[in-house]
Design a protein around this motif. Structure first.
Motif, mmCIF file in Angstrom:
data_model
loop_
_atom_site.group_PDB
_atom_site.id
_atom_site.type_symbol
_atom_site.label_atom_id
_atom_site.label_comp_id
_atom_site.label_asym_id
_atom_site.label_seq_id
_atom_site.Cartn_x
_atom_site.Cartn_y
_atom_site.Cartn_z
ATOM 1 N N SER A 34 -15.803 -3.959 -34.249
ATOM 2 C CA SER A 34 -14.753 -3.236 -33.523
ATOM 3 C C SER A 34 -14.385 -1.942 -34.239
ATOM 4 O O SER A 34 -14.333 -0.867 -33.628
ATOM 5 C CB SER A 34 -13.519 -4.127 -33.344
ATOM 6 O OG SER A 34 -12.520 -3.409 -32.661
ATOM 7 N N GLN A 38 -15.249 1.968 -32.994
ATOM 8 C CA GLN A 38 -14.134 2.917 -32.884
ATOM 9 C C GLN A 38 -14.442 4.187 -33.667
ATOM 10 O O GLN A 38 -14.209 5.301 -33.180
ATOM 11 C CB GLN A 38 -12.840 2.277 -33.380
ATOM 12 C CG GLN A 38 -12.256 1.268 -32.422
ATOM 13 C CD GLN A 38 -11.019 0.582 -32.993
ATOM 14 O OE1 GLN A 38 -10.398 1.062 -33.930
ATOM 15 N NE2 GLN A 38 -10.671 -0.553 -32.420
ATOM 16 N N ASN A 41 -17.289 6.081 -31.852
ATOM 17 C CA ASN A 41 -16.782 6.743 -30.652
ATOM 18 C C ASN A 41 -15.955 7.973 -31.006
ATOM 19 O O ASN A 41 -16.040 9.004 -30.324
ATOM 20 C CB ASN A 41 -15.972 5.767 -29.803
ATOM 21 C CG ASN A 41 -16.842 4.706 -29.157
ATOM 22 O OD1 ASN A 41 -18.046 4.864 -29.012
ATOM 23 N ND2 ASN A 41 -16.229 3.594 -28.780
ATOM 24 N N ASN A 47 -18.339 6.107 -25.642
ATOM 25 C CA ASN A 47 -17.396 5.030 -25.359
ATOM 26 C C ASN A 47 -18.091 3.677 -25.490
ATOM 27 O O ASN A 47 -18.057 2.852 -24.588
ATOM 28 C CB ASN A 47 -16.791 5.207 -23.962
ATOM 29 C CG ASN A 47 -15.589 4.312 -23.763
ATOM 30 O OD1 ASN A 47 -14.887 3.970 -24.717
ATOM 31 N ND2 ASN A 47 -15.353 3.917 -22.530
ATOM 32 N N GLU A 50 -17.489 -2.981 -28.230
ATOM 33 C CA GLU A 50 -17.857 -3.863 -29.339
ATOM 34 C C GLU A 50 -19.109 -4.664 -28.982
ATOM 35 O O GLU A 50 -20.032 -4.782 -29.797
ATOM 36 C CB GLU A 50 -16.711 -4.812 -29.673
ATOM 37 C CG GLU A 50 -17.027 -5.745 -30.813
ATOM 38 C CD GLU A 50 -15.916 -6.725 -31.127
ATOM 39 O OE1 GLU A 50 -16.192 -7.650 -31.920
ATOM 40 O OE2 GLU A 50 -14.796 -6.591 -30.601
#
Length: 93
Positions: A34, A38, A41, A47, A50
């Motif tokens: 995760s 992040q 991105n 985009n 996970e």
């Protein structure tokens, strides 16, 4: 009989998830993807989810498993672990 059965591969994958959690993440298991997606991105403007991050890692291990002759346990076991983690992430979507 080969020691590389589906059951032993999955057991080793579960072991790796548990051990990496102790080393890198949390007692409940490896959950670094995760934060990784992040950061990816934020840097790239993509985009990625996970689940897609875990899929990417499973594909990396699949490629590595076929880059040389013979059986490469690390690649196969990690791929199994990443698919399981992908399933968990996908189920939360």
């Amino acid at each position: 009989m080969s020691k590389f059965t589906p059951e032993t591969i999955l057991a080793q994958a579960a072991f790796h998830i548990s051990e990496r959690a102790k080393t890198y993440d949390k007692p409940e298991g490896e959950r670094s993807m995760s934060a990784t997606v992040q950061a990816f991105n934020a840097i790239t403007g993509h985009n990625l989810t996970e689940a897609q991050g875990w899929l990417f890692m499973a594909l990396l291990k699949a490629v590595r498993a076929f880059q040389r002759e013979g059986y490469h346990a690390d690649s196969v076991e990690d791929m199994a672990a990443y698919v399981a983690l992908m399933g968990e992430a996908k189920a939360r979507e």
